[in-house]
Design a protein around this motif. Structure first.
Motif, short mmCIF file in Angstrom:
data_model
loop_
_atom_site.label_atom_id
_atom_site.label_comp_id
_atom_site.label_asym_id
_atom_site.label_seq_id
_atom_site.Cartn_x
_atom_site.Cartn_y
_atom_site.Cartn_z
N SER A 237 8.72 -28.28 -6.13
CA SER A 237 10.02 -28.61 -5.54
C SER A 237 11.19 -28.02 -6.32
O SER A 237 12.30 -27.90 -5.80
CB SER A 237 10.18 -30.13 -5.45
OG SER A 237 10.25 -30.71 -6.75
N GLN A 238 10.95 -27.62 -7.58
CA GLN A 238 12.00 -27.02 -8.39
C GLN A 238 12.13 -25.51 -8.14
O GLN A 238 13.07 -24.89 -8.64
CB GLN A 238 11.72 -27.26 -9.88
CG GLN A 238 11.48 -28.72 -10.24
CD GLN A 238 12.63 -29.63 -9.83
OE1 GLN A 238 13.78 -29.38 -10.17
NE2 GLN A 238 12.32 -30.68 -9.08
N ILE A 239 11.18 -24.93 -7.41
CA ILE A 239 11.23 -23.50 -7.10
C ILE A 239 12.15 -23.28 -5.91
O ILE A 239 11.96 -23.86 -4.84
CB ILE A 239 9.82 -22.95 -6.81
CG1 ILE A 239 8.90 -23.18 -8.02
CG2 ILE A 239 9.88 -21.47 -6.45
CD1 ILE A 239 7.46 -22.77 -7.76
N LYS A 240 13.16 -22.45 -6.07
CA LYS A 240 14.13 -22.20 -5.01
C LYS A 240 13.56 -21.18 -4.03
O LYS A 240 13.16 -20.07 -4.42
CB LYS A 240 15.45 -21.68 -5.61
CG LYS A 240 16.05 -22.61 -6.67
CD LYS A 240 16.37 -23.98 -6.09
CE LYS A 240 16.99 -24.89 -7.14
NZ LYS A 240 17.27 -26.25 -6.62
N THR A 241 13.53 -21.55 -2.74
CA THR A 241 13.05 -20.65 -1.69
C THR A 241 14.15 -20.44 -0.66
O THR A 241 15.06 -21.26 -0.51
CB THR A 241 11.81 -21.24 -1.00
OG1 THR A 241 12.13 -22.53 -0.45
CG2 THR A 241 10.66 -21.37 -1.99
N LYS A 242 14.05 -19.33 0.05
CA LYS A 242 15.10 -18.97 1.00
C LYS A 242 15.15 -19.91 2.19
O LYS A 242 16.22 -20.30 2.66
CB LYS A 242 14.90 -17.53 1.47
CG LYS A 242 16.03 -17.00 2.33
CD LYS A 242 15.83 -15.53 2.65
CE LYS A 242 17.00 -15.00 3.48
NZ LYS A 242 16.82 -13.55 3.81
N SER A 243 13.98 -20.30 2.72
CA SER A 243 13.94 -21.16 3.90
C SER A 243 14.17 -22.63 3.57
O SER A 243 14.40 -23.43 4.48
CB SER A 243 12.59 -21.01 4.60
OG SER A 243 11.55 -21.55 3.80
N LYS A 244 14.06 -22.99 2.28
CA LYS A 244 14.21 -24.37 1.82
C LYS A 244 13.17 -25.31 2.43
O LYS A 244 13.38 -26.52 2.52
CB LYS A 244 15.61 -24.90 2.11
CG LYS A 244 16.71 -24.12 1.38
CD LYS A 244 18.08 -24.72 1.64
CE LYS A 244 19.16 -23.94 0.89
NZ LYS A 244 20.52 -24.50 1.13
N ALA A 245 12.06 -24.72 2.87
CA ALA A 245 10.96 -25.55 3.39
C ALA A 245 10.25 -26.23 2.23
O ALA A 245 10.23 -25.72 1.11
CB ALA A 245 9.98 -24.70 4.19
N LYS A 246 9.65 -27.38 2.51
CA LYS A 246 8.95 -28.12 1.47
C LYS A 246 7.52 -27.62 1.36
O LYS A 246 6.79 -27.57 2.34
CB LYS A 246 8.95 -29.62 1.78
CG LYS A 246 8.28 -30.46 0.70
CD LYS A 246 8.35 -31.95 1.01
CE LYS A 246 7.69 -32.76 -0.09
NZ LYS A 246 7.74 -34.22 0.19
N TRP A 247 7.13 -27.25 0.15
CA TRP A 247 5.78 -26.77 -0.12
C TRP A 247 5.05 -27.79 -0.99
O TRP A 247 5.64 -28.39 -1.87
CB TRP A 247 5.82 -25.42 -0.83
CG TRP A 247 6.39 -24.32 0.01
CD1 TRP A 247 7.71 -24.03 0.18
CD2 TRP A 247 5.67 -23.40 0.81
NE1 TRP A 247 7.86 -22.97 1.02
CE2 TRP A 247 6.63 -22.55 1.43
CE3 TRP A 247 4.32 -23.18 1.06
CZ2 TRP A 247 6.26 -21.51 2.28
CZ3 TRP A 247 3.96 -22.14 1.91
CH2 TRP A 247 4.92 -21.32 2.51
#
Length: 400
Positions: free
Chosen positions: A280-290
């Protein structure tokens, strides 16, 4: 989403799960509760373990145990080895200034923001933030085992002891008829020449013969065996797993499945919660939850576990689950497959070879379609018409 997956996959690779997860598991089994501080730089991630007597579990955040550390127990000698966060907390504690109530408790317990605790005791917070190992009872049984072995040594020593009695002559009044200084000299001379395990005594009285053979614990070896079985019982493992007597391999197989299920229900959820927090601390472009999920499989039942995921593919199951069960990491799945398909074009290189399962006899011949082969049956497949075929025997049409 594809780029997000790559970012998350390589973020997990930096966490080095295959190395640190077994380490967390082993240390937590030994200590009951463990406290780690994560530090990270451009080269990767590392963890600093704190002694249990310094820390207490304070709360649960997003399924992850957090802890406080007693700053009064940290000495100046280790100041340079502490992470920046704890160095600042150390300065605040010894500086005597105002402390943030959200980070400090009882004026000395500091809440570690990047700290994580691992424990298998769900009541750790109720018990004051402390827990004991689930195998703590094994320590008591191991002590009993040592005592049982000591009893065997005592018994063996008693069985080999021999006593020589020298009687001092006495007169009618019961007085020694020879000087006592001579008696002492005789006694010392005898003791100086006796082998180990033989004892000498010199008295003017009679000595009753009391054999020491069997005077120790006659069931000493049986006691050791039963004590050892108790150790295995507390560990949750049958003695048959380590070479004990058994009439069926099912005992060992069932025990292995039980131990694996214990890991699935106790260890994996705890690790998944922690690594999901890290994701959850990794910033992603889509902001989807992984989220991450550990495949439930064991090295002892690996073939059956992989077969289960393979069978699910026939009913629309996940290919990623199957590849993960086969040992592929998240970053391997996309990097390896893309390299094989787009760079190597591996499907054109690894052409399926013709066999009796893929083609029939009407497809026989060489690759360019020329039927005039030097070998009349070259490229032919299928079952021969005779039970004693030769090189020029006709074969049945595999398509019929």
């Amino acid at each position: 989403m594809r780029n997000d997956y790559i970012d998350v996959a390589y973020g997990l690779m930096n966490l080095n799960i295959k190395f640190y997860a077994p380490y967390f598991f082993r240390e937590t089994l030994i200590d009951g509760v463990t406290y780690f501080y994560k530090y990270e730089d451009a080269t990767g991630v590392g963890y600093l373990k704190f002694p249990s007597e310094w820390c207490r579990v304070s709360n649960i955040q997003d399924g992850v145990y957090r802890f406080r550390i007693d700053m009064s127990k940290i000495k100046q000698e280790i100041y340079d080895m502490l992470p920046t966060e704890l160095q600042q907390a150390y300065d605040t504690y010894h500086g005597g200034g105002d402390k943030d109530e959200t980070k400090w408790y009882d004026n000395k317990w500091y809440y570690v923001e990047d700290g994580v605790a691992f424990t298998f005791d769900p009541n750790v917070i109720v018990n004051g933030g402390q827990a004991v190992s689930p195998f703590a009872s094994v320590l008591l049984d191991s002590i009993s085992l040592d005592k049982a072995k000591d009893n065997i040594e005592i018994k063996d020593n008693l069985d080999t002891v021999r006593i020589l009695h020298s009687k001092v002559p006495v007169d009618s009044n019961g007085e020694p008829s020879i000087p006592l200084k001579h008696v002492k000299l005789y006694d010392e001379l005898m003791k100086a020449r006796l082998p180990e395990g033989v004892k000498a005594i010199t008295t003017p009285t009679n000595v009753t013969n009391i054999p020491l053979n069997g005077a120790g614990n006659s069931g000493g070896y049986e006691t050791v065996g039963k004590t050892l079985e108790q150790v295995f019982f507390d560990l949750g493992a049958p003695g048959a797993m380590f070479g004990g007597t058994t009439n069926s391999a099912n005992v060992v197989k069932t025990s292995i499945k039980k131990d694996a299920n214990w890991i699935y229900t106790n260890l994996f959820p705890m690790l998944e919660s922690y690594y999901n927090y890290e994701i959850s601390q990794i910033k992603t472009k889509s902001k989807a939850k992984w989220v991450i999920k550990f495949i439930r499989e064991s090295n002892f039942t690996l073939k059956d576990d992989i077969a289960s995921y393979k069978d699910q593919l026939s009913f629309g199951g996940s290919r990623m689950d199957y590849m993960a069960a086969s040992g592929m990491n998240p970053e391997e799945i996309i990097s390896k497959l893309e390299f094989e398909q787009k760079v190597l074009d591996i499907d054109s290189l690894m052409v399926v070879k013709p066999t009796s399962n893929t083609i029939s006899s009407k497809n026989s011949g060489n690759s360019n379609g020329n039927k005039n082969n030097l070998n009349p049956v070259k490229g032919e497949v299928g079952r021969p018409k005779t039970d004693n075929p030769t090189d020029d025997t006709d074969r049945l049409d595999g398509g019929a």
